[in-house]
Design a protein around this motif. Structure first.
Motif, PDB file in Angstrom:
ATOM      1  N   MET A   1      50.405  48.658  52.740  1.00 32.30           N
ATOM      2  CA  MET A   1      49.635  47.066  52.644  1.00 32.30           C
ATOM      3  C   MET A   1      49.887  47.324  51.213  1.00 32.30           C
ATOM      4  O   MET A   1      48.813  47.782  49.676  1.00 32.30           O
ATOM      5  N   LYS A   2      50.239  45.477  50.160  1.00 27.49           N
ATOM      6  CA  LYS A   2      50.638  45.436  49.229  1.00 27.49           C
ATOM      7  C   LYS A   2      48.954  44.160  48.405  1.00 27.49           C
ATOM      8  O   LYS A   2      48.736  43.570  49.460  1.00 27.49           O
ATOM      9  N   TRP A   3      48.616  44.755  47.678  1.00 24.28           N
ATOM     10  CA  TRP A   3      47.342  43.710  47.140  1.00 24.28           C
ATOM     11  C   TRP A   3      47.396  43.243  45.650  1.00 24.28           C
ATOM     12  O   TRP A   3      48.643  43.163  45.251  1.00 24.28           O
ATOM     13  N   VAL A   4      47.204  42.039  45.495  1.00 20.15           N
ATOM     14  CA  VAL A   4      47.046  41.182  44.836  1.00 20.15           C
ATOM     15  C   VAL A   4      45.469  40.649  43.761  1.00 20.15           C
ATOM     16  O   VAL A   4      45.217  40.663  44.889  1.00 20.15           O
ATOM     17  N   ASN A   5      46.008  40.303  43.036  1.00 20.65           N
ATOM     18  CA  ASN A   5      44.819  39.421  42.255  1.00 20.65           C
ATOM     19  C   ASN A   5      44.474  38.375  43.004  1.00 20.65           C
ATOM     20  O   ASN A   5      45.489  37.575  42.966  1.00 20.65           O
ATOM     21  N   VAL A   6      43.857  37.580  42.862  1.00 19.20           N
ATOM     22  CA  VAL A   6      43.413  36.328  43.454  1.00 19.20           C
ATOM     23  C   VAL A   6      42.152  35.713  42.964  1.00 19.20           C
ATOM     24  O   VAL A   6      42.872  34.920  42.415  1.00 19.20           O
ATOM     25  N   ALA A   7      41.387  36.437  41.996  1.00 20.45           N
ATOM     26  CA  ALA A   7      40.631  35.619  41.723  1.00 20.45           C
ATOM     27  C   ALA A   7      39.652  36.607  40.494  1.00 20.45           C
ATOM     28  O   ALA A   7      39.402  38.350  40.411  1.00 20.45           O
ATOM     29  N   MET A   8      39.196  36.497  39.438  1.00 22.09           N
ATOM     30  CA  MET A   8      38.665  36.894  38.379  1.00 22.09           C
ATOM     31  C   MET A   8      37.054  36.672  38.495  1.00 22.09           C
ATOM     32  O   MET A   8      36.409  35.331  38.499  1.00 22.09           O
ATOM     33  N   ALA A   9      35.984  37.105  38.528  1.00 24.63           N
ATOM     34  CA  ALA A   9      34.867  37.389  38.156  1.00 24.63           C
ATOM     35  C   ALA A   9      33.862  37.761  37.405  1.00 24.63           C
ATOM     36  O   ALA A   9      34.064  38.438  36.193  1.00 24.63           O
ATOM     37  N   PRO A  10      33.057  36.885  37.321  1.00 22.81           N
ATOM     38  CA  PRO A  10      32.593  37.186  35.460  1.00 22.81           C
ATOM     39  C   PRO A  10      31.575  38.559  36.057  1.00 22.81           C
ATOM     40  O   PRO A  10      31.358  39.276  34.698  1.00 22.81           O
ATOM     41  N   ASP A  11      31.485  39.295  36.707  1.00 24.94           N
ATOM     42  CA  ASP A  11      30.605  40.535  36.805  1.00 24.94           C
ATOM     43  C   ASP A  11      31.582  41.207  38.255  1.00 24.94           C
ATOM     44  O   ASP A  11      31.741  40.489  39.144  1.00 24.94           O
ATOM     45  N   GLN A  12      31.284  42.779  37.678  1.00 25.35           N
ATOM     46  CA  GLN A  12      31.094  43.459  39.324  1.00 25.35           C
ATOM     47  C   GLN A  12      30.397  42.592  40.401  1.00 25.35           C
ATOM     48  O   GLN A  12      31.087  42.987  41.683  1.00 25.35           O
ATOM     49  N   LEU A  13      29.056  42.495  40.217  1.00 19.13           N
ATOM     50  CA  LEU A  13      28.011  42.592  41.235  1.00 19.13           C
ATOM     51  C   LEU A  13      28.685  41.277  41.934  1.00 19.13           C
ATOM     52  O   LEU A  13      28.607  40.572  43.194  1.00 19.13           O
ATOM     53  N   THR A  14      28.935  40.758  41.707  1.00 24.99           N
ATOM     54  CA  THR A  14      30.032  39.406  41.831  1.00 24.99           C
ATOM     55  C   THR A  14      31.367  39.636  42.769  1.00 24.99           C
ATOM     56  O   THR A  14      31.404  38.937  43.323  1.00 24.99           O
ATOM     57  N   ALA A  15      32.407  39.599  42.006  1.00 27.49           N
ATOM     58  CA  ALA A  15      33.107  40.251  42.573  1.00 27.49           C
ATOM     59  C   ALA A  15      33.058  41.417  44.241  1.00 27.49           C
ATOM     60  O   ALA A  15      33.310  40.995  44.683  1.00 27.49           O
ATOM     61  N   GLU A  16      31.525  41.852  43.987  1.00 28.25           N
ATOM     62  CA  GLU A  16      31.579  43.255  45.137  1.00 28.25           C
ATOM     63  C   GLU A  16      30.637  41.489  46.261  1.00 28.25           C
ATOM     64  O   GLU A  16      31.302  41.573  47.101  1.00 28.25           O
ATOM     65  N   MET A  17      29.976  40.574  45.912  1.00 23.87           N
ATOM     66  CA  MET A  17      29.791  39.272  46.575  1.00 23.87           C
ATOM     67  C   MET A  17      31.062  38.598  47.148  1.00 23.87           C
ATOM     68  O   MET A  17      31.317  38.562  48.549  1.00 23.87           O
ATOM     69  N   TRP A  18      31.856  38.324  46.614  1.00 20.42           N
ATOM     70  CA  TRP A  18      32.930  37.450  46.780  1.00 20.42           C
ATOM     71  C   TRP A  18      34.068  38.196  47.904  1.00 20.42           C
ATOM     72  O   TRP A  18      34.379  37.823  48.543  1.00 20.42           O
ATOM     73  N   CYS A  19      34.049  39.591  47.815  1.00 19.66           N
ATOM     74  CA  CYS A  19      34.980  40.397  48.952  1.00 19.66           C
ATOM     75  C   CYS A  19      33.727  40.507  50.070  1.00 19.66           C
ATOM     76  O   CYS A  19      35.069  40.375  50.717  1.00 19.66           O
ATOM     77  N   GLU A  20      32.653  40.595  49.618  1.00 23.01           N
ATOM     78  CA  GLU A  20      32.334  41.084  51.048  1.00 23.01           C
ATOM     79  C   GLU A  20      32.318  39.176  51.820  1.00 23.01           C
ATOM     80  O   GLU A  20      32.350  39.434  52.837  1.00 23.01           O
ATOM     81  N   LEU A  21      32.634  38.542  50.790  1.00 23.36           N
ATOM     82  CA  LEU A  21      32.602  37.228  51.826  1.00 23.36           C
ATOM     83  C   LEU A  21      33.943  36.390  52.449  1.00 23.36           C
ATOM     84  O   LEU A  21      34.038  36.283  53.252  1.00 23.36           O
ATOM     85  N   LEU A  22      34.905  37.019  52.128  1.00 26.16           N
ATOM     86  CA  LEU A  22      36.475  37.496  52.859  1.00 26.16           C
ATOM     87  C   LEU A  22      36.497  38.295  53.265  1.00 26.16           C
ATOM     88  O   LEU A  22      37.183  37.497  54.591  1.00 26.16           O
ATOM     89  N   ARG A  23      36.000  39.329  53.296  1.00 24.42           N
ATOM     90  CA  ARG A  23      35.718  40.804  54.699  1.00 24.42           C
ATOM     91  C   ARG A  23      35.224  39.853  56.022  1.00 24.42           C
ATOM     92  O   ARG A  23      35.370  40.434  56.994  1.00 24.42           O
ATOM     93  N   ASN A  24      34.070  38.753  55.456  1.00 28.45           N
ATOM     94  CA  ASN A  24      33.454  38.973  56.931  1.00 28.45           C
ATOM     95  C   ASN A  24      34.277  37.217  57.550  1.00 28.45           C
ATOM     96  O   ASN A  24      34.276  36.863  58.428  1.00 28.45           O
ATOM     97  N   GLU A  25      35.299  36.801  56.623  1.00 26.71           N
ATOM     98  CA  GLU A  25      36.374  35.318  56.945  1.00 26.71           C
ATOM     99  C   GLU A  25      37.681  36.700  58.168  1.00 26.71           C
ATOM    100  O   GLU A  25      39.033  35.970  57.731  1.00 26.71           O
TER     101      GLU A  25
END
Length: 76
Positions: A1-25
Motif C-alpha cells: 500500500m502506498k501512503w500519501v500526505n493528506v493534511a498537516m495537523a498543528p501538533d501530534q495529538l491533533t494528528a492522532e485524533m484526525w487519524c482516529e476519525l479517518l479510521r472510524n470511517e
C-alpha cells in the motif's frame, strides 16, 4: 500500500485524533513517523497525516466535513 500526505495537523495529538476519525470511517491513516517523537512524549510540533493513496479523496472529504476550515489539506 502506498501512503500519501493528506493534511498537516498543528501538533501530534491533533494528528492522532484526525487519524482516529479517518479510521472510524474505514480509511487507513497514520501519523508520519518522522513527525512523531514518541520517546519524548507527544510532540507539540506540526505533524502530517498520511492515508492510503487510493483513499486520499475520501479522507479529504471526511476531514473537511468534520473539521471544516481548521484542517490544512496538503496538495496532492
Amino acid at each position: 500500500m502506498k501512503w500519501v500526505n493528506v493534511a498537516m495537523a498543528p501538533d501530534q495529538l491533533t494528528a492522532e485524533m484526525w487519524c482516529e476519525l479517518l479510521r472510524n470511517e474505514g480509511i487507513p491513516a497514520m501519523v508520519r513517523a518522522s513527525d512523531a517523537v514518541s520517546f519524548l512524549g507527544v510532540s507539540p510540533k506540526a505533524a502530517r497525516v498520511m492515508v492510503a493513496e487510493d483513499r486520499r479523496d475520501d479522507a479529504v472529504a471526511v476531514l473537511q466535513r468534520e473539521m471544516g476550515q481548521t484542517v490544512k489539506i496538503e496538495p496532492p
